[in-house]
Design a protein around this motif. Structure first.
Motif, mmCIF file in Angstrom:
data_model
loop_
_atom_site.group_PDB
_atom_site.id
_atom_site.type_symbol
_atom_site.label_atom_id
_atom_site.label_comp_id
_atom_site.label_asym_id
_atom_site.label_seq_id
_atom_site.Cartn_x
_atom_site.Cartn_y
_atom_site.Cartn_z
ATOM 1 N N ARG A 326 44.306 46.313 59.244
ATOM 2 C CA ARG A 326 44.586 45.003 60.163
ATOM 3 C C ARG A 326 43.542 44.031 59.960
ATOM 4 N N GLY A 327 43.003 44.333 58.886
ATOM 5 C CA GLY A 327 41.808 43.079 58.343
ATOM 6 C C GLY A 327 40.620 43.698 57.680
ATOM 7 N N SER A 328 40.482 45.049 58.103
ATOM 8 C CA SER A 328 39.262 45.535 57.470
ATOM 9 C C SER A 328 39.517 45.746 55.785
ATOM 10 N N VAL A 329 38.467 46.209 55.190
ATOM 11 C CA VAL A 329 38.554 46.249 53.429
ATOM 12 C C VAL A 329 38.796 47.676 53.166
ATOM 13 N N CYS A 330 39.677 47.927 52.290
ATOM 14 C CA CYS A 330 39.899 49.251 51.685
ATOM 15 C C CYS A 330 39.473 49.440 50.122
ATOM 16 N N ILE A 331 38.805 50.394 49.829
ATOM 17 C CA ILE A 331 38.521 50.287 48.335
ATOM 18 C C ILE A 331 39.527 50.390 47.517
ATOM 19 N N ASN A 332 40.714 51.053 47.829
ATOM 20 C CA ASN A 332 41.562 51.474 46.789
ATOM 21 C C ASN A 332 42.465 49.941 46.730
ATOM 22 N N ILE A 333 42.672 49.115 47.733
ATOM 23 C CA ILE A 333 43.123 47.870 47.613
ATOM 24 C C ILE A 333 42.382 47.164 46.709
ATOM 25 N N ASN A 334 41.052 47.081 46.963
ATOM 26 C CA ASN A 334 40.055 46.279 46.057
ATOM 27 C C ASN A 334 40.325 46.812 44.498
ATOM 28 N N TRP A 335 40.541 48.040 44.329
ATOM 29 C CA TRP A 335 40.697 48.731 43.094
ATOM 30 C C TRP A 335 42.173 48.164 42.335
ATOM 31 N N PHE A 336 43.024 48.109 43.173
ATOM 32 C CA PHE A 336 44.260 47.407 42.589
ATOM 33 C C PHE A 336 44.021 46.092 42.370
ATOM 34 N N ILE A 337 43.309 45.286 43.071
ATOM 35 C CA ILE A 337 43.473 43.934 42.788
ATOM 36 C C ILE A 337 42.315 43.545 41.654
ATOM 37 N N TYR A 338 41.411 44.634 41.333
ATOM 38 C CA TYR A 338 40.566 44.508 40.346
ATOM 39 C C TYR A 338 41.301 44.911 38.858
ATOM 40 N N ARG A 339 42.072 45.915 39.122
ATOM 41 C CA ARG A 339 43.022 46.299 37.763
ATOM 42 C C ARG A 339 43.869 45.104 37.400
ATOM 43 N N GLY A 340 44.364 44.568 38.388
ATOM 44 C CA GLY A 340 45.466 43.508 38.472
ATOM 45 C C GLY A 340 44.642 42.275 37.553
ATOM 46 N N LEU A 341 43.460 41.807 38.214
ATOM 47 C CA LEU A 341 42.735 40.610 37.630
ATOM 48 C C LEU A 341 42.439 40.927 36.082
ATOM 49 N N LYS A 342 42.011 42.192 35.677
ATOM 50 C CA LYS A 342 41.437 42.513 34.520
ATOM 51 C C LYS A 342 42.694 42.372 33.568
ATOM 52 N N LYS A 343 44.156 42.781 34.143
ATOM 53 C CA LYS A 343 45.334 42.753 33.187
ATOM 54 C C LYS A 343 45.225 41.176 32.879
ATOM 55 N N TYR A 344 45.047 40.007 33.903
ATOM 56 C CA TYR A 344 45.278 38.761 33.511
ATOM 57 C C TYR A 344 44.159 38.229 32.907
ATOM 58 N N ASN A 345 43.168 38.952 32.536
ATOM 59 C CA ASN A 345 41.852 38.449 31.997
ATOM 60 C C ASN A 345 40.939 37.738 32.957
ATOM 61 N N LEU A 346 41.143 37.707 34.235
ATOM 62 C CA LEU A 346 40.625 36.892 35.226
ATOM 63 C C LEU A 346 39.262 37.543 35.600
ATOM 64 N N ASN A 347 38.352 37.592 34.475
ATOM 65 C CA ASN A 347 37.240 38.389 34.451
ATOM 66 C C ASN A 347 36.070 38.096 35.227
ATOM 67 N N VAL A 348 36.065 36.928 35.571
ATOM 68 C CA VAL A 348 35.026 36.436 36.529
ATOM 69 C C VAL A 348 35.241 36.951 38.044
ATOM 70 N N ALA A 349 36.473 36.739 38.558
ATOM 71 C CA ALA A 349 36.823 37.309 39.831
ATOM 72 C C ALA A 349 36.744 38.840 39.736
ATOM 73 N N ALA A 350 37.014 39.255 38.722
ATOM 74 C CA ALA A 350 37.004 40.881 38.742
ATOM 75 C C ALA A 350 35.690 41.375 38.756
ATOM 76 N N GLN A 351 34.677 40.871 38.111
ATOM 77 C CA GLN A 351 33.306 41.123 37.942
ATOM 78 C C GLN A 351 32.590 40.972 39.373
ATOM 79 N N SER A 352 32.915 39.825 39.977
ATOM 80 C CA SER A 352 32.515 39.559 41.477
ATOM 81 C C SER A 352 33.189 40.615 42.488
ATOM 82 N N LEU A 353 34.215 40.867 42.263
ATOM 83 C CA LEU A 353 34.990 41.871 43.000
ATOM 84 C C LEU A 353 34.178 43.291 42.882
#
Ligand code: GLC
Length: 393
Positions: A326-353
């Motif tokens: 309900r607002g906290s951070v979960c590492i698995n969600i961060n991982w999904f987003i990280y993997r998604g960012l990498k897929k689209y070569n959005l590497n700056v956001a991925a590295q920062s995440l």
């Protein structure tokens, strides 16, 4: 102690044996059984840390709990650990519902690192049976329904409130609602189709479907690896699911993908972290992906506070930084987003995440969930999927 050594110690103390296979409990005291998507994450982490035997066993143990109809249950209880507190309406030592279908991805991940074709051969038929079960039992025009909030993996997620017809419920209320839904499911004879038609909880969950679509690609790849005649089936299914994504999961007014129930978008006046799951599914164009990241993800007052990514946008009325889903951070969600960012070569956001996720775990340990504002950790601190940070590089 180095972060990795600390984590290896946790993994080791959470390892168990069942029917000759090793598996890992999410947390030794709070979650002392085997959970479906947790085991898939554990398997990915083991493979990332070069422990291929455990990575494979985790999958084998999971598949040992598969039902005859193909369903893989979201919890497997072991005979020696009889702490089954919930009535699941079955004599089996498992739950009677499933969870986000990450298992094909885990097997493909192991294959990529080991080239072990024999392992793929060993598990393929069972995986195929599971994905076919999902298609047959849960799909409506190729988009899957979940029939219980626990199936989403995001148990207390804010978007589900409107399905229950409640606002700002307490944990106690939510627990009662979840048990009531389960009771009704048992009353319909654990028949998902019948239960879906009753619309007690019939949700086209964006995360579940994004995971499904990405995993169908893994199934296609695995089928090719072993030269299976299922290649054509998965190829066609992927095309159909992709087409239906826009039709059933897209909120035109907001220009965002969201979860839906009975044709209604479930996040009309707030945003949640699953809007980024289409990155993982790969259904966006490059321009759409960039726009999503710039307009929502990296906005400091929304999904990019000191420790991203909150499960509910930080400027929304329902945002609770210290509550689960309900607002906290979960590492698995961060991982999904990280993997998604990498897929689209959005590497700056991925590295920062990646950096911020490490910072969070370094500060508070391998907790289950975290406060995105001050980094405080909550839940058990021996929580294994938080080791997904090691697959973020
Ligand atoms: C909680 C989570 C679920 C997870 C389980 C075991 O129920 O919401 O996603 O699988 O714990 O870790």
């Amino acid at each position: 102690m180095e972060l990795k050594d600390k984590y290896l110690k946790i993994l080791k103390s959470n390892q168990r044996m069942a029917k000759g296979f090793g598996y890992t409990v999410p947390s030794s005291f709070v979650y002392p059984h085997q959970w479906l998507w947790d085991s898939c994450f554990h398997s990915i982490i083991y493979a990332r840390l070069d422990d291929y035997d455990w990575a494979k066993d985790e999958v084998r143990a999971l598949l040992a709990g598969q039902w005859g109809n193909g369903m893989i249950p979201h919890i497997i209880y072991r005979a020696d650990l009889d702490r089954q507190q919930v009535d699941w309406g079955t004599e089996k030592k498992t739950s009677s519902i499933t969870q986000p279908p990450m298992v094909a991805y885990a097997v493909e991940f192991i294959y990529q690192r080991t080239q072990d074709k024999q392992f793929v051969q060993e598990v393929f038929e069972k995986l195929d049976k599971y994905y076919q079960w999902l298609d047959k039992e849960r799909s409506d025009d190729y988009i899957l329904s979940i029939i219980h909030p626990w199936e989403s993996g995001q148990d207390n997620f804010v978007p589900w409130d409107s399905v229950y017809g409640v606002k700002n419920p307490s944990n106690k209320e939510l627990n009662k609602i979840k048990l009531d839904i389960l009771k009704k499911y048992i009353e319909s004879g654990l028949d998902s189709r019948k239960f879906m038609n009753k619309n007690v909880f019939n949700v086209k969950c964006l995360l579940f479907n994004s995971v499904y679509l990405r995993n169908l690609s893994s199934m296609l790849n695995l089928a090719k690896i072993i030269g299976s005649d299922k290649t054509e089936y998965y190829q066609q299914l992927i095309g159909k699911v992709k087409k239906s994504f826009k039709k059933h999961l897209y909120n035109r007014e907001k220009n965002l993908y969201t979860s839906f129930s009975e044709g209604q978008s479930l996040s009309k006046d707030f945003e949640v972290s699953s809007i980024f799951l289409p990155l993982f599914a790969g259904v966006l164009t490059e321009a759409e992906a960039k726009e999503l990241v710039n307009d929502y993800l990296t906005k400091q007052d929304e999904f990019w506070p000191k420790y991203p990514v909150p499960t509910v946008s930080a400027n929304d009325q329902y945002f609770r930084p210290d509550e689960f889903w309900r607002g906290s951070v979960c590492i698995n969600i961060n991982w999904f987003i990280y993997r998604g960012l990498k897929k689209y070569n959005l590497n700056v956001a991925a590295q920062s995440l990646r950096d911020k996720s490490f910072e969070l775990v370094e500060k508070s340990g391998f907790c289950e969930y975290f406060n995105p504002i001050n980094g405080k950790g909550y839940g058990p601190s021996d929580f294994c999927w938080s080791g997904l940070i090691f697959d973020m590089e």
